[in-house]
Design a protein around this motif. Structure first.
Motif, PDB file in Angstrom:
ATOM      1  N   VAL A  16      95.329  22.894   9.459  1.00 35.22           N
ATOM      2  CA  VAL A  16      95.920  22.755  10.791  1.00 35.22           C
ATOM      3  C   VAL A  16      94.927  23.067  11.901  1.00 35.22           C
ATOM      4  CG1 VAL A  16      97.729  23.629  12.320  1.00 35.22           C
ATOM      5  CG2 VAL A  16      98.204  23.256   9.893  1.00 35.22           C
ATOM      6  N   ARG A  17      94.197  24.135  11.762  1.00 32.72           N
ATOM      7  CA  ARG A  17      93.282  24.571  12.816  1.00 32.72           C
ATOM      8  C   ARG A  17      92.293  23.481  13.233  1.00 32.72           C
ATOM      9  NH1 ARG A  17      91.381  28.689  15.685  1.00 32.72           N
ATOM     10  NH2 ARG A  17      89.148  29.093  15.790  1.00 32.72           N
ATOM     11  N   PRO A  18      91.614  22.804  12.287  1.00 35.89           N
ATOM     12  CA  PRO A  18      90.677  21.760  12.724  1.00 35.89           C
ATOM     13  C   PRO A  18      91.365  20.624  13.495  1.00 35.89           C
ATOM     14  CG  PRO A  18      90.326  22.285  10.406  1.00 35.89           C
ATOM     15  CD  PRO A  18      91.562  23.004  10.849  1.00 35.89           C
ATOM     16  N   LEU A  19      92.564  20.264  13.089  1.00 40.11           N
ATOM     17  CA  LEU A  19      93.295  19.208  13.800  1.00 40.11           C
ATOM     18  C   LEU A  19      93.587  19.614  15.233  1.00 40.11           C
ATOM     19  CD1 LEU A  19      95.866  18.106  11.069  1.00 40.11           C
ATOM     20  CD2 LEU A  19      93.820  16.880  11.826  1.00 40.11           C
ATOM     21  N   MET A  20      93.984  20.869  15.408  1.00 41.97           N
ATOM     22  CA  MET A  20      94.295  21.352  16.751  1.00 41.97           C
ATOM     23  C   MET A  20      93.034  21.431  17.613  1.00 41.97           C
ATOM     24  SD  MET A  20      97.264  24.162  16.097  1.00 41.97           S
ATOM     25  CE  MET A  20      97.826  24.152  17.795  1.00 41.97           C
ATOM     26  N   LEU A  21      91.951  21.904  17.023  1.00 41.01           N
ATOM     27  CA  LEU A  21      90.708  22.006  17.786  1.00 41.01           C
ATOM     28  C   LEU A  21      90.174  20.621  18.153  1.00 41.01           C
ATOM     29  CD1 LEU A  21      88.927  24.966  15.970  1.00 41.01           C
ATOM     30  CD2 LEU A  21      90.049  24.978  18.206  1.00 41.01           C
ATOM     31  N   GLU A  22      90.346  19.677  17.254  1.00 40.10           N
ATOM     32  CA  GLU A  22      89.930  18.306  17.516  1.00 40.10           C
ATOM     33  C   GLU A  22      90.697  17.703  18.700  1.00 40.10           C
ATOM     34  OE1 GLU A  22      90.369  14.944  14.540  1.00 40.10           O
ATOM     35  OE2 GLU A  22      88.958  16.315  13.548  1.00 40.10           O
ATOM     36  N   ASP A  23      91.938  18.115  18.853  1.00 34.94           N
ATOM     37  CA  ASP A  23      92.828  17.566  19.877  1.00 34.94           C
ATOM     38  C   ASP A  23      93.030  18.540  21.039  1.00 34.94           C
ATOM     39  OD1 ASP A  23      94.422  15.440  20.767  1.00 34.94           O
ATOM     40  OD2 ASP A  23      96.238  16.357  19.955  1.00 34.94           O
ATOM     41  N   ARG A  24      92.097  19.448  21.224  1.00 33.97           N
ATOM     42  CA  ARG A  24      92.269  20.540  22.193  1.00 33.97           C
ATOM     43  C   ARG A  24      92.609  20.074  23.603  1.00 33.97           C
ATOM     44  NH1 ARG A  24      87.053  23.598  21.355  1.00 33.97           N
ATOM     45  NH2 ARG A  24      86.988  22.261  19.577  1.00 33.97           N
ATOM     46  N   ALA A  25      92.112  18.930  24.021  1.00 33.54           N
ATOM     47  CA  ALA A  25      92.397  18.452  25.380  1.00 33.54           C
ATOM     48  C   ALA A  25      93.868  18.094  25.565  1.00 33.54           C
ATOM     49  CB  ALA A  25      91.523  17.240  25.705  1.00 33.54           C
ATOM     50  N   ALA A  26      94.548  17.749  24.476  1.00 30.19           N
ATOM     51  CA  ALA A  26      95.957  17.335  24.567  1.00 30.19           C
ATOM     52  C   ALA A  26      96.936  18.439  24.167  1.00 30.19           C
ATOM     53  CB  ALA A  26      96.186  16.113  23.679  1.00 30.19           C
ATOM     54  N   LEU A  27      96.424  19.609  23.782  1.00 28.36           N
ATOM     55  CA  LEU A  27      97.312  20.695  23.367  1.00 28.36           C
ATOM     56  C   LEU A  27      98.179  21.177  24.518  1.00 28.36           C
ATOM     57  CD1 LEU A  27      95.110  23.083  21.187  1.00 28.36           C
ATOM     58  CD2 LEU A  27      97.020  21.672  20.429  1.00 28.36           C
ATOM     59  N   GLU A  28      99.443  21.414  24.221  1.00 31.35           N
ATOM     60  CA  GLU A  28     100.331  22.012  25.228  1.00 31.35           C
ATOM     61  C   GLU A  28      99.870  23.438  25.506  1.00 31.35           C
ATOM     62  OE1 GLU A  28     104.703  21.865  24.940  1.00 31.35           O
ATOM     63  OE2 GLU A  28     104.319  20.695  23.130  1.00 31.35           O
ATOM     64  N   PRO A  29     100.060  23.912  26.714  1.00 30.43           N
ATOM     65  CA  PRO A  29      99.746  25.315  26.986  1.00 30.43           C
ATOM     66  C   PRO A  29     100.537  26.218  26.028  1.00 30.43           C
ATOM     67  CG  PRO A  29     100.155  24.148  29.029  1.00 30.43           C
ATOM     68  CD  PRO A  29     100.534  23.211  27.907  1.00 30.43           C
ATOM     69  N   GLY A  30      99.858  27.146  25.415  1.00 32.45           N
ATOM     70  CA  GLY A  30     100.507  28.095  24.511  1.00 32.45           C
ATOM     71  C   GLY A  30     100.639  27.627  23.075  1.00 32.45           C
ATOM     72  N   ALA A  31     100.346  26.362  22.803  1.00 36.52           N
ATOM     73  CA  ALA A  31     100.538  25.831  21.448  1.00 36.52           C
ATOM     74  C   ALA A  31      99.643  26.534  20.426  1.00 36.52           C
ATOM     75  CB  ALA A  31     100.297  24.324  21.422  1.00 36.52           C
ATOM     76  N   ALA A  32      98.374  26.698  20.743  1.00 38.57           N
ATOM     77  CA  ALA A  32      97.464  27.339  19.791  1.00 38.57           C
ATOM     78  C   ALA A  32      97.895  28.776  19.504  1.00 38.57           C
ATOM     79  CB  ALA A  32      96.029  27.309  20.313  1.00 38.57           C
ATOM     80  N   ARG A  72     107.189  21.472  18.298  1.00 40.87           N
ATOM     81  CA  ARG A  72     106.431  20.248  18.619  1.00 40.87           C
ATOM     82  C   ARG A  72     105.032  20.295  18.008  1.00 40.87           C
ATOM     83  NH1 ARG A  72     109.241  20.885  23.499  1.00 40.87           N
ATOM     84  NH2 ARG A  72     107.486  21.989  24.449  1.00 40.87           N
ATOM     85  N   ALA A  73     104.381  21.449  18.085  1.00 43.63           N
ATOM     86  CA  ALA A  73     103.025  21.583  17.535  1.00 43.63           C
ATOM     87  C   ALA A  73     103.040  21.459  16.012  1.00 43.63           C
ATOM     88  CB  ALA A  73     102.413  22.924  17.955  1.00 43.63           C
ATOM     89  N   LEU A  74     104.025  22.058  15.359  1.00 42.10           N
ATOM     90  CA  LEU A  74     104.104  21.934  13.903  1.00 42.10           C
ATOM     91  C   LEU A  74     104.356  20.482  13.499  1.00 42.10           C
ATOM     92  CD1 LEU A  74     106.127  25.134  12.920  1.00 42.10           C
ATOM     93  CD2 LEU A  74     103.664  24.724  12.631  1.00 42.10           C
ATOM     94  N   ALA A  75     105.212  19.792  14.215  1.00 38.90           N
ATOM     95  CA  ALA A  75     105.491  18.388  13.897  1.00 38.90           C
ATOM     96  C   ALA A  75     104.228  17.534  14.027  1.00 38.90           C
ATOM     97  CB  ALA A  75     106.586  17.848  14.818  1.00 38.90           C
ATOM     98  N   ARG A  76     103.424  17.858  15.001  1.00 46.35           N
ATOM     99  CA  ARG A  76     102.223  17.048  15.253  1.00 46.35           C
ATOM    100  C   ARG A  76     101.044  17.426  14.362  1.00 46.35           C
ATOM    101  NH1 ARG A  76      99.893  15.390  21.133  1.00 46.35           N
ATOM    102  NH2 ARG A  76      98.207  14.093  20.369  1.00 46.35           N
ATOM    103  N   TYR A  77     100.804  18.745  14.185  1.00 47.75           N
ATOM    104  CA  TYR A  77      99.595  19.196  13.507  1.00 47.75           C
ATOM    105  C   TYR A  77      99.832  19.740  12.100  1.00 47.75           C
ATOM    106  CZ  TYR A  77      97.930  18.815  18.270  1.00 47.75           C
ATOM    107  OH  TYR A  77      97.645  18.346  19.521  1.00 47.75           O
TER     108      TYR A  77
END
Length: 95
Positions: A16-32, A72-77
């Protein structure tokens, strides 16, 4: 200043972590942060990511808005993570 995903500890599942870091520009505030807290709770409780308890969701998200961000973050990442037990938490918010 908005915190960065890499500023948070790395308790998120290794896939999960690499996917989130890859998409960091689109992350919702607080998602990480909320995803990190969620996976930390799963690990602390020795639960499997495929079947986390409602307690993991409750521990990670103290507000309804944060809970929705987590879902939402779990569904996506992390679509491999079951959110079935999150229904119990939803009922607590919505009655």
């Amino acid at each position: 200043m908005r915190s960065r995903p890499e500023d948070h500890p790395a308790p998120a599942h290794v896939a999960v972590r690499p996917l989130m870091l890859e998409d960091r520009a689109a992350l919702e505030p607080g998602a990480a942060a909320v995803v990190g807290r969620f996976f930390a709770a799963v690990a602390r409780r020795s639960e499997r990511i495929h079947a986390p308890s409602a307690a993991c969701f409750e521990e990670a998200a103290a507000s309804e808005a944060t809970f929705r961000t987590l879902l939402r973050a779990l569904a996506r990442y992390a679509p491999q993570t079951s959110t079935a037990s999150a229904r119990e938490v939803s009922r607590a918010w919505y009655g």
